[in-house]
Design a protein around this motif. Structure first.
Motif, PDB file in Angstrom:
ATOM      1  N   GLY A  37      -0.282   5.135   1.644  1.00  9.69           N
ATOM      2  CA  GLY A  37       0.007   5.603   2.218  1.00  9.69           C
ATOM      3  C   GLY A  37       0.205   5.418   3.707  1.00  9.69           C
ATOM      4  O   GLY A  37      -1.076   4.558   4.063  1.00  9.69           O
ATOM      5  N   PHE A  38       0.469   5.560   4.417  1.00  9.11           N
ATOM      6  CA  PHE A  38       1.315   5.377   6.604  1.00  9.11           C
ATOM      7  C   PHE A  38       1.727   3.993   6.126  1.00  9.11           C
ATOM      8  O   PHE A  38       1.319   2.678   7.117  1.00  9.11           O
ATOM      9  N   THR A  39       2.271   2.934   4.999  1.00  8.87           N
ATOM     10  CA  THR A  39       2.924   1.802   4.668  1.00  8.87           C
ATOM     11  C   THR A  39       4.097   1.751   4.466  1.00  8.87           C
ATOM     12  O   THR A  39       5.319   1.951   4.887  1.00  8.87           O
ATOM     13  N   ASP A  94       0.761  -1.238  -0.232  1.00  9.55           N
ATOM     14  CA  ASP A  94      -0.651  -0.080   0.114  1.00  9.55           C
ATOM     15  C   ASP A  94       0.766   1.379  -0.315  1.00  9.55           C
ATOM     16  O   ASP A  94       2.361   1.073   0.387  1.00  9.55           O
ATOM     17  N   ASP A 116      -7.048  -3.050   2.824  1.00  5.46           N
ATOM     18  CA  ASP A 116      -5.516  -3.790   2.398  1.00  5.46           C
ATOM     19  C   ASP A 116      -5.762  -5.232   3.013  1.00  5.46           C
ATOM     20  O   ASP A 116      -5.397  -6.104   2.288  1.00  5.46           O
ATOM     21  N   ASP A 150      -1.485  -1.025   5.989  1.00  8.64           N
ATOM     22  CA  ASP A 150      -1.801  -0.588   7.138  1.00  8.64           C
ATOM     23  C   ASP A 150      -3.344  -0.051   7.371  1.00  8.64           C
ATOM     24  O   ASP A 150      -3.766  -0.113   8.569  1.00  8.64           O
ATOM     25  N   GLU A 151      -4.535  -1.159   6.596  1.00  8.94           N
ATOM     26  CA  GLU A 151      -5.530  -0.907   6.927  1.00  8.94           C
ATOM     27  C   GLU A 151      -6.692  -2.027   6.143  1.00  8.94           C
ATOM     28  O   GLU A 151      -6.140  -2.626   5.535  1.00  8.94           O
TER      29      GLU A 151
END
Ligand SMILES: [Mg+2]
Length: 255
Positions: free
Chosen positions: A10-12, A8, A210, A206-207
Motif C-alpha cells: 500500500g502506497f508503495t 511493501d 517498512d 513508504d513508512e
C-alpha cells in the motif's frame, strides 16, 4: 551485489485515490453489507438482528483487535473477527447456530468485507514496468504487506497482472506478525531462498514499519516518499536514509 528486492504493497506499489478516514469507512461499510447479505443467504441470521446492530458489533470487535495488535504486534485476520462476532452473537442467543459456517465460509466473509477496497487499489503508473525490469535482472522479488486478509492482496495483484512477478507474497494475515517485527522479514528471506543474506536485499516501503523493520532484520532499506502525510505517522530516525519519489528509481540502487 543486490540479490533481491522486497516491496511493501500500500502506497508503495499501489495507491488508493483520495485516501481519507471517511472514504475508508464508507468502503468497509459497503463490503460489510455484502458479508451480511451472504450470512442471510446461509441462514446464519435472525430476523430480530438488524444490519445496523451487526455493523456496530463488528466495528467494536475490529477496534478491539486493532488496539490489541498495537500492543502485541500480532495480526488478527478479518476472518477471525467475523468468527468472534458471530460466536458472541450465538452466546447471547441472538443467532441460533453457526453450523453452516466452515473455515472457508469465514474466509469468504472476509473477502467480501475487503471487496470494495479491492476495487480501489490501483498500481502507480510505473509499477508494472519497474517490476518487469527487475524481473529481467535475475533478482528475487517479494512483497510484504501488513494486511488482515491474505486473499485480498493476492486478488489485487492478479487483477492487475502483477502477481507473476513475485517469487514470494507474504501478508501479516497469513504469517501472524506485522512489520516492523523482524521475524516477518526473516520468514520472507527464507522463502526467497536468501536466508541470512539480508544485507544483499533491499526493502522498499513508504513508512516506519517498512524501514525500521528492515533495519532490525539487517536488510538494506529505501523509503518511498509519499506525496501526502497520514495522521499519527511515526518519524523515521535512520541516518543516511535513502529516499525515492518514483518507484522506478529503485533501479538506480542495484549495483
Ligand atoms: Mg505502505
Amino acid at each position: 551485489m543486490i540479490k533481491g528486492v522486497i516491496f511493501d504493497f500500500g502506497f508503495t506499489l499501489f495507491y488508493f485515490d483520495n485516501p481519507s478516514v471517511e472514504r475508508y469507512y464508507e468502503c468497509f461499510k459497503k463490503g460489510l453489507l455484502k458479508s451480511i447479505a451472504r450470512l442471510k443467504e446461509k441462514q446464519v441470521w435472525n430476523e430480530n438482528l438488524t444490519n445496523e446492530a451487526f455493523v456496530k458489533n463488528f466495528s467494536k470487535k475490529r477496534e478491539h483487535f486493532f488496539r490489541k495488535s498495537l500492543k502485541t504486534k500480532m495480526e488478527y485476520p478479518t476472518s477471525l473477527i467475523f468468527q468472534n462476532v458471530l460466536e458472541s452473537l450465538k452466546d447471547e442467543e441472538i443467532i441460533d447456530n453457526l453450523d453452516n459456517l466452515t473455515e472457508s465460509a469465514y474466509n469468504e466473509l472476509a473477502e467480501l468485507y475487503h471487496s470494495c477496497e479491492e476495487d480501489e487499489w490501483e498500481p502507480f503508473e510505473n509499477t508494472k514496468e519497474t517490476l518487469e525490469e527487475l524481473g529481467l535482472k535475475n533478482l528475487k522479488l517479494a512483497l510484504i504487506s501488513n494486511h488482515p486478509n491474505h486473499k485480498t492482496i493476492k486478488n489485487v495483484l492478479k487483477k492487475h497482472g502483477l502477481f507473476k512477478f513475485f517469487n514470494v507474497v507474504v501478508t501479516s494475515a497469513k504469517y501472524g506478525k506485522r512489520k516492523p517485527d523482524p521475524n516477518i522479514f526473516y520468514h520472507t528471506l527464507k522463502k526467497m531462498g536468501l536466508e541470512n543474506q539480508g544485507n544483499s536485499v533491499i526493502m522498499c516501503g513508504d513508512e516506519y514499519a517498512d524501514i525500521i523493520g528492515a533495519e532490525r532484520a539487517n536488510l538494506q532499506s529505501i523509503l518511498f516518499e509519499r506525496k501526502y502525510k497520514f495522521p499519527f505517522e511515526k518519524e523515521i530516525n535512520v541516518s543516511n536514509l535513502r529516499k525515492i519519489n518514483n518507484i522506478s528509481e529503485i533501479l538506480d540502487f542495484l549495483e
